[in-house]
Write an enzyme that holds these catalytic residues in place. Structure first.
Site, PDB file in Angstrom:
ATOM      1  N   HIS A   1      31.201  66.523  82.057  1.00 25.21           N
ATOM      2  CA  HIS A   1      31.963  65.558  82.871  1.00 25.21           C
ATOM      3  C   HIS A   1      32.080  66.104  84.298  1.00 25.21           C
ATOM      4  CE1 HIS A   1      35.312  63.272  84.485  1.00 25.21           C
ATOM      5  NE2 HIS A   1      35.017  62.350  83.577  1.00 25.21           N
TER       6      HIS A   1
ATOM      7  N   GLU B   1      28.193  58.292  84.883  1.00 27.37           N
ATOM      8  CA  GLU B   1      29.522  58.152  85.464  1.00 27.37           C
ATOM      9  C   GLU B   1      29.473  58.553  86.932  1.00 27.37           C
ATOM     10  OE1 GLU B   1      32.708  58.253  82.186  1.00 27.37           O
ATOM     11  OE2 GLU B   1      32.493  60.260  83.011  1.00 27.37           O
TER      12      GLU B   1
HETATM   13  C1  PEP Z   1      36.200  59.215  83.671  1.00 27.89           C
HETATM   14  O1  PEP Z   1      36.922  59.914  84.357  1.00 27.89           O
HETATM   15  O2  PEP Z   1      35.227  59.688  83.060  1.00 27.89           O
HETATM   16  C2  PEP Z   1      36.481  57.799  83.571  1.00 27.89           C
HETATM   17  C3  PEP Z   1      35.569  56.998  83.096  1.00 27.89           C
HETATM   18  O3  PEP Z   1      37.724  57.444  83.986  1.00 27.89           O
HETATM   19  P1  PEP Z   1      38.235  56.000  84.436  1.00 27.89           P
HETATM   20  O4  PEP Z   1      37.768  55.003  83.414  1.00 27.89           O
HETATM   21  O5  PEP Z   1      39.705  56.140  84.448  1.00 27.89           O
HETATM   22  O6  PEP Z   1      37.641  55.752  85.771  1.00 27.89           O
END
Ligand code: PEP
Length: 261
Positions: A101, A173
């Site tokens: 992450h 992400e």
């Molecule tokens: C994350 O931090 O991986 C994430 C997806 O958070 P959010 O959905 O809160 O943006």
């Protein structure tokens, strides 16, 4: 739905949130709703390590909900103060391990090399890696998204052949889209990068998920992006009501698509 229809993954990580009482209540409520199920959907829940055993005990064996760990070390045991091995998180009930992450990459030294070691350790132990990749706002603005994330994926999965253990998942992400300061991505923002990841990994990966400010309002659009096989959610699923709403919406969307098709 045909038996070959791939599952749509809908999962959440609670990050560093939640007491044992919260975890037990959330998991118990989720189990109650899971009895009816979400056809075509594979839910997964990634609590903090302190709550892994409780959540696993509440959800196992029949709920169909996968429980994951937010991190695990690449060594099996030893003098690694503060760390947990893949074997230990498996012992606590995890069958999935989140790796790389952007918060781990930014704050805890999870370089591409470390991510790769953790992927190999996870596969060796028979668990499924969930590899997170994503580019910065600067890279996005400069048009380097595909270049950055395909390099991250290549490094994470180096030497991983199709059919070796549980097929890894990749969560795209973008750093600019996650967390409370994130900007919600539009389908146009992500379609090329998701497609490039899917092409790049081929059959080495079970599914490519999207994560970053996913919520009830944008879920349908995000799941409609070609190549997106599910979503990885933070804030919008930190309450049981929020997570259930996403699961219900995704199941409805899938049912509609299958009926139309
Ligand atoms: C994350 O931090 O991986 C994430 C997806 O958070 P959010 O959905 O809160 O943006």
């Amino acid at each position: 739905m045909t038996v070959d229809e791939p599952l749509t993954w809908i999962g959440t990580s609670w990050k560093m949130n939640g007491s044992l009482a919260f975890a037990r209540a959330y998991a118990t409520g989720l189990r109650a709703r899971a009895a009816a199920g979400w056809p075509g959907i594979q839910p997964f829940l990634i609590p903090p390590a302190t709550a892994l055993a409780v959540v696993s005990e509440v959800l196992r064996p029949a709920s169909g909900i996968i429980v994951g760990a937010q991190n695990a070390h690449w060594e099996q045991r030893g003098a690694w103060t503060g760390e947990l091995s893949v074997e230990q998180v498996a012992d606590a009930g995890a069958t999935l391990v989140e790796i790389g992450h952007s918060e781990r990459r930014a704050w805890f030294g999870d370089t591409d090399e470390v991510v790769h070691r953790k992927v190999l350790a996870t596969l060796r132990a028979g668990l499924r890696p969930l590899v997170c990749v994503g580019e910065s706002a600067e890279d996005f603005a400069a048009g380097r998204s595909v270049e950055v994330v395909t390099a991250q994926v290549s490094s994470a999965l180096a030497g991983v052949a199709p059919g070796e253990g549980q097929a890894p998942l990749v969560a795209y992400e973008p750093i600019w889209a996650i967390g409370e300061h994130g900007r919600e991505a539009t389908p146009e923002d992500i379609v090329a990068t998701v497609g490039a990841i899917a092409d790049h990994v081929g059959d080495r990966v079970g599914s490519v998920l999207y994560g970053g400010s996913v919520n009830r309002e944008n879920l349908t659009d995000i799941l409609g992006v070609p190549g997106v096989g599910g979503v990885f959610v933070g804030r919008a699923a930190w309450t049981l009501t929020g997570y259930l709403a996403l699961l219900d919406l995704a199941a409805d969307q899938l049912a509609g698509r299958l009926n139309v098709g």
